[in-house]
Scaffold this active site. Structure first.
Site, PDB file in Angstrom:
ATOM      1  N   GLU A   1     -35.074 -13.340 -27.166  1.00 37.44           N
ATOM      2  CA  GLU A   1     -35.396 -13.669 -26.288  1.00 37.44           C
ATOM      3  C   GLU A   1     -35.485 -12.913 -25.121  1.00 37.44           C
ATOM      4  OE1 GLU A   1     -34.076 -15.620 -28.647  1.00 37.44           O
ATOM      5  OE2 GLU A   1     -34.274 -16.687 -28.705  1.00 37.44           O
TER       6      GLU A   1
ATOM      7  N   HIS B   1     -30.281 -27.997 -25.288  1.00 36.30           N
ATOM      8  CA  HIS B   1     -31.941 -27.782 -25.465  1.00 36.30           C
ATOM      9  C   HIS B   1     -31.793 -28.918 -24.201  1.00 36.30           C
ATOM     10  CE1 HIS B   1     -30.841 -26.671 -29.073  1.00 36.30           C
ATOM     11  NE2 HIS B   1     -32.956 -26.189 -29.263  1.00 36.30           N
TER      12      HIS B   1
END
Ligand SMILES: Cc1ncc(C[n+]2csc(CCOP(=O)(O)OP(=O)(O)O)c2C)c(N)n1
Lengths: 315, 323
Positions: free
Chosen positions: B59, B128
């Protein structure tokens, strides 16, 4: 390269005095003793090649051809600084020479560089991107993410570790596993080279081949340049963590004296020529200091400018 | 007007922008196949792998490289996969992207879009499901938009891509399959322009993303009781259409602010202050807020349901301010 190194040395020595005199705010991290890395890395670069640097980036900016006036005025926090006083020593940038910024966050350049390389690749130019970081910085994750991505994409990036064997007060051996940063390149299938970072010619030669490789589309390389920082980590650092002898030993290998001796031996420089170079550098640095001194501070409300292209009201 | 779902509207926006400008490219994990929400599906076939780039699970490098590309001439659109994962690239977003133009005195432009799939639902659990837009609203140097309809999603994403500054677009994953009319013609939705989603005169509900639909449902319910609810969607949080919100409040004199993220330190708290400052004398009741509880989103369905504000909460809040 000789003039560049002298320019860095004198600019930083002056910055040191001016900092001590309270003319320069904030923190400064000097690279005195490490000039050969800056000069050797930048010598094979063109003006439109890119350089991403670190918190210790004065030398890199100057070697890349950044404006000395813009540099000094930025250290002062003046409106005429190359970042209009918004960046300062640790966040200085001069986009006009491809210097995409010193960086207050260690290792960030390692993840920005693959994207710069990608942009070069997609625009189809023959530029290269170089990122310089310390040996301490090489222990953060973004180093690995960045080198991996650059190797995977085969982008024109040169990773340069400026290894001065200290990360602030922490010795290299206590922070860096494996003994060699250059050796990490093998894990990513790219060339890794260790060079004497106090020898500007050695840095130059390693860099020249890495840059040639990058320009030829063969992908990234990693260079570890081993050097010595003569000053504290930051100005005012009492340096209780290391011996005087270490710095003294480093001074014996002063990269500027060394290049000068080499040039004299090769009959490329004599005393008169060296004196002319020194005088010219002195005048340039003095001009930059005068410029910084006489420049205005930014207006307080200028703090609201430059956040966005639109919406200057900074909501 | 053609009817598209929210995800396909975003896909259309990407396709249109990539056709228009060869500098635009997408990068993210698994985007060639369009996993997990299908937004980038089919783009690789048209534009090739160099412009629809599957990246390793890195990321920091994805976001960092996008910035590197953006400041040297490309226009990246980063797919964050799940907004929660942005923490792995938080330095890149908060320190590098947000500050580049400013710290460098305006020398550097960073035209980058971060697509942030986010939000609660389907027991996706604590890593999430969170609504993290408030983190970014708090970072000077980032623009933040948050669409609630397919048409807005397409129009805002296109604007984000064309914007010379970094823009985060929060795409609620519960909205991806929601359908709506999307204009045939290419339409841009400007940043900083709120939209009245339903007209009313008794109370203004300011809602974002999924809570817009919940607020419209609440308005339907209360219409039977003779309460006329206006629903205003700011659509972009930075910049914010203060005047658009204030205009509605000056008409209705009562305000409910509805969002999904945690109550504490939230966007809604900021909006409440904006309204208070602009319209204090117009208010006939204290501002009421609907928001999530101050917890990470739990997994188990009943727990998740507890953490999910909905139409019933908006109805309660409206009743409180109109009584
Ligand atoms: C991400 C991050 N962590 C910590 C710091 C604080 N810090 C600034 S310089 C430094 C030491 C850096 O050592 P090295 O990378 O070897 O570079 P050098 O100072 O030796 O040039 C530290 C820990 C920082 N600026 N950024």
């Amino acid at each position: 390269m000789y003039a560049t190194m002298l320019r860095i040395r004198r600019a930083e020595e002056r910055a040191r005095e001016l900092y001590a005199a309270g003319r320069i705010p904030g923190f400064i991290h000097l690279s005195i003793g490490q000039e050969a890395v800056a000069a050797g890395v930048c010598a094979p670069l063109q003006r439109d090649d890119y350089l991403l640097s670190t918190h210790r980036g004065h030398g890199h900016l100057i070697a890349k051809g950044g404006s000395l006036r813009g540099f000094m005025a930025e250290l002062y926090g003046k409106a005429t600084g190359c970042c209009k006083g918004k960046g300062g020593s640790m966040h200085i940038a001069d986009a006009s020479v491809g210097y995409l910024g010193a960086n207050g966050v260690l290792t960030s350049g390692c993840v920005l560089a693959p994207g710069v390389g990608q942009s070069i690749q997609m625009r189809g130019t023959d530029q290269v991107a170089v990122t310089i970081f310390g040996d301490g910085a090489a222990n953060r994750g973004p180093f690995h993410e960045g080198v991996n991505l650059a190797a995977l994409w085969k982008v024109p990036v040169v990773f340069v570790c400026e290894n001065n064997f200290w990360a602030s007060t922490t010795a290299h051996d206590l922070s860096t596993a494996g003994g060699s940063i250059a050796a990490r390149a093998a894990g990513y299938g790219i060339p890794g080279a260790t060079v004497d970072g106090n020898d500007a010619l050695a840095v130059y030669l390693a860099m020249e081949s890495a840059v040639a490789r990058a320009r030829a589309g063969e992908g990234p390389s990693l260079i570890e340049a081993r050097t010595v920082r003569f000053m504290g980590h930051f100005e005012g650092d009492p340096q209780g963590y290391r011996s005087r002898g270490e710095v003294e030993g480093g001074r014996q290998r002063d990269p500027i004296a060394r290049l000068r001796a080499h040039l004299e031996e090769a009959k490329l420089l004599d005393a008169a020529h060296a004196a002319r170079v020194a005088a010219a550098v002195e005048a340039e640095v003095q001009d930059a200091v005068d410029f910084a001194e006489s420049s205005p501070l930014p207006a307080p409300e200028d703090a609201l400018q430059d956040l966005f292209v639109h919406y200057p009201w900074s909501d | 007007m053609p009817v598209l779902d929210f995800g396909d509207a975003l896909n259309l926006a990407l396709r249109e922008e990539m056709r228009r400008d060869p500098r635009v490219y997408c990068i993210g994990e698994d985007i060639v196949l369009g996993v997990p929400f299908g937004v980038t599906k089919g783009l690789a076939e048209e534009f090739g792998p160099a412009r629809v780039r599957n990246a390793p699970i890195s990321e920091a490098a994805i976001v960092g490289s996008a910035m590197g590309a953006a400041i040297t001439g490309l226009v990246p659109v980063v797919d964050m996969h799940f907004a929660d994962f942005v923490t792995c690239a938080m330095d890149e977003v908060a320190n590098q992207i947000a500050k580049s133009r400013y710290m460098f005195g305006g020398q550097i432009s960073c035209p980058l879009t971060l697509r942030m799939p986010y939000g609660i639902g389907k027991s996706a659990g604590g890593h999430h499901s969170n609504s993290v837009e408030a983190w970014f609203v708090n970072i000077p140097g980032l623009k933040v938009c948050i669409p609630s309809t397919p048409a807005d999603a397409r129009g805002l994403l296109k604007t984000a891509i064309r914007d010379p500054d970094p823009v985060l677009i929060f795409e609620h994953r519960g909205l991806y399959r929601v359908t709506g009319e999307v204009p045939e013609a290419e339409t841009l939705v400007p940043l900083g322009l709120a939209d009245v989603k339903r007209r009313g005169i008794d109370v203004t509900v300011i809602a974002t993303a999924r809570m817009v639909g919940e607020s419209l449902a609440a308005a339907d319910r209360l219409a039977g009781e003779g309460i006329s609810v206006e629903v205003v969607d700011p659509r972009s949080l930075v910049p914010l259409d203060r005047e658009g919100l204030a205009a509605s409040v000056r008409k209705t004199h009562r305000v409910v602010i509805a969002e999904e993220g945690p109550m504490r330190g939230s966007v809604g708290a900021w909006l409440a202050w904006v309204i208070m400052e602009a319209c204090f004398d117009d208010l006939d009741a204290p501002i009421a807020r609907v928001a999530g509880p101050n917890i990470p989103i739990p997994f188990s369905p009943p727990l998740e349901a507890f953490a999910t504000p909905g139409a019933a909460d908006v109805v309660d809040a409206i009743r409180r301010v109109v009584k």
